[in-house]
Design a protein around this motif. Structure first.
Motif, PDB file in Angstrom:
ATOM      1  N   ARG A 173      28.551   8.933   0.245  1.00 18.57           N
ATOM      2  CA  ARG A 173      27.994   9.252  -1.069  1.00 18.57           C
ATOM      3  C   ARG A 173      26.478   9.144  -1.101  1.00 18.57           C
ATOM      4  O   ARG A 173      25.864   9.227  -2.163  1.00 18.57           O
ATOM      5  N   GLY A 174      25.874   8.934   0.076  1.00 16.43           N
ATOM      6  CA  GLY A 174      24.424   8.874   0.147  1.00 16.43           C
ATOM      7  C   GLY A 174      23.827   7.558  -0.289  1.00 16.43           C
ATOM      8  O   GLY A 174      22.611   7.457  -0.482  1.00 16.43           O
ATOM      9  N   ASN A 175      24.647   6.523  -0.424  1.00 13.47           N
ATOM     10  CA  ASN A 175      24.184   5.208  -0.872  1.00 13.47           C
ATOM     11  C   ASN A 175      23.844   4.365   0.357  1.00 13.47           C
ATOM     12  O   ASN A 175      24.675   3.609   0.860  1.00 13.47           O
ATOM     13  N   VAL A 176      22.621   4.496   0.839  1.00 11.88           N
ATOM     14  CA  VAL A 176      22.223   3.823   2.075  1.00 11.88           C
ATOM     15  C   VAL A 176      22.273   2.312   1.915  1.00 11.88           C
ATOM     16  O   VAL A 176      22.822   1.591   2.764  1.00 11.88           O
ATOM     17  N   ALA A 177      21.706   1.800   0.826  1.00 15.03           N
ATOM     18  CA  ALA A 177      21.681   0.351   0.616  1.00 15.03           C
ATOM     19  C   ALA A 177      23.092  -0.211   0.525  1.00 15.03           C
ATOM     20  O   ALA A 177      23.395  -1.271   1.094  1.00 15.03           O
ATOM     21  N   GLY A 178      23.972   0.495  -0.168  1.00 19.40           N
ATOM     22  CA  GLY A 178      25.353   0.042  -0.286  1.00 19.40           C
ATOM     23  C   GLY A 178      26.069   0.048   1.046  1.00 19.40           C
ATOM     24  O   GLY A 178      26.860  -0.857   1.347  1.00 19.40           O
ATOM     25  N   ALA A 179      25.800   1.064   1.866  1.00 15.75           N
ATOM     26  CA  ALA A 179      26.431   1.151   3.182  1.00 15.75           C
ATOM     27  C   ALA A 179      25.984   0.006   4.078  1.00 15.75           C
ATOM     28  O   ALA A 179      26.799  -0.636   4.756  1.00 15.75           O
ATOM     29  N   VAL A 180      24.695  -0.263   4.096  1.00 15.40           N
ATOM     30  CA  VAL A 180      24.164  -1.340   4.941  1.00 15.40           C
ATOM     31  C   VAL A 180      24.672  -2.692   4.464  1.00 15.40           C
ATOM     32  O   VAL A 180      25.046  -3.557   5.269  1.00 15.40           O
ATOM     33  N   SER A 181      24.727  -2.892   3.143  1.00 15.32           N
ATOM     34  CA  SER A 181      25.216  -4.154   2.600  1.00 15.32           C
ATOM     35  C   SER A 181      26.679  -4.388   2.961  1.00 15.32           C
ATOM     36  O   SER A 181      27.066  -5.493   3.369  1.00 15.32           O
ATOM     37  N   ALA A 182      27.503  -3.352   2.828  1.00 17.16           N
ATOM     38  CA  ALA A 182      28.918  -3.487   3.174  1.00 17.16           C
ATOM     39  C   ALA A 182      29.097  -3.724   4.670  1.00 17.16           C
ATOM     40  O   ALA A 182      29.983  -4.484   5.092  1.00 17.16           O
ATOM     41  N   ASP A 183      28.256  -3.081   5.478  1.00 18.03           N
ATOM     42  CA  ASP A 183      28.303  -3.316   6.926  1.00 18.03           C
ATOM     43  C   ASP A 183      27.990  -4.778   7.243  1.00 18.03           C
ATOM     44  O   ASP A 183      28.649  -5.405   8.088  1.00 18.03           O
ATOM     45  N   GLU A 184      27.016  -5.340   6.558  1.00 15.85           N
ATOM     46  CA  GLU A 184      26.672  -6.750   6.779  1.00 15.85           C
ATOM     47  C   GLU A 184      27.828  -7.662   6.366  1.00 15.85           C
ATOM     48  O   GLU A 184      28.142  -8.640   7.060  1.00 15.85           O
ATOM     49  N   ASP A 185      28.478  -7.345   5.241  1.00 12.59           N
ATOM     50  CA  ASP A 185      29.649  -8.121   4.817  1.00 12.59           C
ATOM     51  C   ASP A 185      30.749  -8.045   5.870  1.00 12.59           C
ATOM     52  O   ASP A 185      31.395  -9.049   6.199  1.00 12.59           O
ATOM     53  N   ALA A 186      30.970  -6.833   6.383  1.00 17.20           N
ATOM     54  CA  ALA A 186      32.014  -6.644   7.388  1.00 17.20           C
ATOM     55  C   ALA A 186      31.696  -7.413   8.667  1.00 17.20           C
ATOM     56  O   ALA A 186      32.588  -8.010   9.284  1.00 17.20           O
TER      57      ALA A 186
END
Length: 318
Positions: A173-186
């Motif tokens: 969905r083009g949400n770079v910050a959200g993608a990086v944050s979820a990757d860090e959580d994972a």
């Protein structure tokens, strides 16, 4: 949902061409004596291992035959849990995301019927990462992921898959910050539940597989350094026998090339990688990833949304 209704749904998505053979196999198996729960548990564990190396068409036939027999033994919570995991694996062998979702929803129903929390989380997490990694049906993937995460806070492979799915949905969905944050959580969950390097199964996430998830994520985001690092890690750690997953990484490289401006080179690279993999080793996922590379258009390096990702509402997972 009772067993009869569940079987009716399943029958609706099984090809009529194989229905007769499956019914015959089911009756023959009953006449020969039904497997015990421990035997079923080992069969499903073997399917998880076979998924990593066997082509989808071959595995689907074997799974379908066992599911016909298994449905006659859905009388205990353990058997419902075993069926749920089998149905989730079956969904990964289907021809398109819409068909896969019907099987994933059936797997969710079976998991809930089992009452086993780990199975309920794993089935939803597996469905979520399957769809999100493919860039398909993002709303449905998000629903599975949110449901898995909401069921239990305890770190698990199911929760890890769900968090990585969130990262891929955000990337799509083009949400770079959200993608990086979820990757860090994972990654924080991964540090606690990572599978051993030697465990090769669809139910496992060893370091090379986590690197594969992250390789695709950063290829989609167009973050070259992180993508290159994940690809190198996946290639270094992945067992040499897993040719299909080596092709995943090559397609990620093609996607990064295309998103970096060399669309023709990226498409050619990805097509060559796919052609090098024997047809009987290919999967629905690889086909979708190749089409994603082929759909990259002008200006893609500035538009981080996944090209061609479908975000169509589907029957909501519970």
């Amino acid at each position: 949902m009772d067993r009869r209704r569940m079987l009716g749904i399943a029958a609706g998505v099984v090809s009529s061409a194989v229905a007769g053979e499956l019914i015959q196999a089911g009756f023959n198996a009953v006449l020969a004596g039904q497997p015990a729960e421990d035997e079923w548990r080992e069969r499903v564990a073997q399917y998880g291992r076979d998924y990593m190396a066997v082509g989808a068409n071959v595995l689907q036939t074997r799974l379908a035959s066992d599911l016909v027999v298994m449905q006659q033994q859905l009388e205990t919570p353990v058997m419902w849990a075993i069926a749920a995991r089998t149905l989730a694996i079956y969904g990964k062998t289907t021809a398109d995301p819409a068909e896969a979702i019907r099987w994933y929803n059936l797997a969710v129903t079976a998991a809930d019927r089992s009452g086993d929390l780990d199975t309920r989380v794993w089935v939803r997490g597996r469905a979520a990462i399957a769809l999100a990694y493919e860039g398909a049906e993002l709303s449905t993937a998000q629903g599975y992921a949110d449901a898995a995460i909401g069921l239990a806070e305890r770190p698990s492979i199911g929760r890890l898959n769900a968090l990585m799915a969130r990262a891929h949905v955000a990337a799509g969905r083009g949400n770079v910050a959200g993608a990086v944050s979820a990757d860090e959580d994972a990654r924080r969950v991964f540090d606690r539940v990572a599978s051993p390097d030697a465990e090769v199964s669809d139910t496992a996430v060893p370091p090379w597989r986590m690197a594969t998830f992250r390789s695709m994520l950063y290829a989609r985001l167009g973050v070259v350094d992180a993508g290159d690092a994940a690809q190198a890690e996946a290639d270094r750690l992945r067992p040499a026998s897993l040719a299909r997953f080596a092709t995943h990484i090559e397609l990620h490289r093609g996607l990064m090339m295309a998103r970096s401006g060399d669309r023709a080179g990226g498409v050619a690279y990805a097509r060559k990688a796919m052609a090098a993999l024997p047809a009987d080793k290919r999967s629905q996922t690889l086909g979708l990833l190749l089409r994603e590379v082929e759909r990259v258009g002008p200006g893609c390096s500035r538009d981080l949304a996944v090209e061609g990702a479908t975000d169509v509402e589907s029957p909501a997972p519970r």
